[in-house]
Design a protein around this motif. Sequence first.
Motif, PDB file in Angstrom:
ATOM      1  N   UNK A  61      -0.106   2.740 -10.932  1.00  0.00           N
ATOM      2  CA  UNK A  61       1.319   2.540 -10.642  1.00  0.00           C
ATOM      3  C   UNK A  61       1.592   2.336  -9.154  1.00  0.00           C
ATOM      4  N   UNK A  62       2.703   1.693  -8.890  1.00  0.00           N
ATOM      5  CA  UNK A  62       3.216   1.544  -7.531  1.00  0.00           C
ATOM      6  C   UNK A  62       4.232   2.660  -7.359  1.00  0.00           C
ATOM      7  N   UNK A  63       4.154   3.379  -6.265  1.00  0.00           N
ATOM      8  CA  UNK A  63       5.102   4.467  -6.017  1.00  0.00           C
ATOM      9  C   UNK A  63       5.858   4.184  -4.738  1.00  0.00           C
ATOM     10  N   UNK A  64       7.179   4.338  -4.800  1.00  0.00           N
ATOM     11  CA  UNK A  64       8.002   4.183  -3.604  1.00  0.00           C
ATOM     12  C   UNK A  64       9.313   4.923  -3.792  1.00  0.00           C
ATOM     13  N   UNK A  65      10.015   5.119  -2.693  1.00  0.00           N
ATOM     14  CA  UNK A  65      11.263   5.870  -2.694  1.00  0.00           C
ATOM     15  C   UNK A  65      12.432   4.896  -2.720  1.00  0.00           C
ATOM     16  N   UNK A  66      13.399   5.174  -3.589  1.00  0.00           N
ATOM     17  CA  UNK A  66      14.614   4.360  -3.687  1.00  0.00           C
ATOM     18  C   UNK A  66      15.833   5.264  -3.696  1.00  0.00           C
ATOM     19  N   UNK A  67      16.956   4.698  -3.351  1.00  0.00           N
ATOM     20  CA  UNK A  67      18.232   5.380  -3.468  1.00  0.00           C
ATOM     21  C   UNK A  67      18.610   5.353  -4.943  1.00  0.00           C
TER      22      UNK A  67
END
Length: 136
Positions: free
Chosen positions: A31-37
């Motif tokens: 998986x790709x993991x990133x932070x979003x609002x």
Amino acid sequence: MLLMKHKKNQAGKASGNRLLISVTVIGSAGPIRFVVNEEEVVAAVIDTSLKSYAREGRLPILGSNSKDFVLYCPTTGTEALSPWETIGSVGTRNFMLCKKPEKVVEGGDGVGITRKGSGSWKAWFNKSLNLKVSSH
């Protein structure tokens, strides 16, 4: 001291709640993991996912047109998420990114390829599980 506290409160209100999400692409290594609002719309999350995927040099190559992809939430059902829905309204942090499937349509003047509105990643997944490996 009072001035610093005030700036922190303003920054917290402006950014809203942030979520660490995981987006899985079928056929990719992980998986790709990133932070979003949490107020980001699904279309923006798809765009960010494609950019991150390309930046990391992952395979298979997907392309960059976010309109060719749909985002699913495997735990909530088989329907693709609406591009205008906010990502925080789904209530989960794990998603699956799939290319919209193509289907062949026969017309009076030949055969053409059109895009199907919502693909079923579950059908593809179940089909791939049914493949049997023959042993000698």
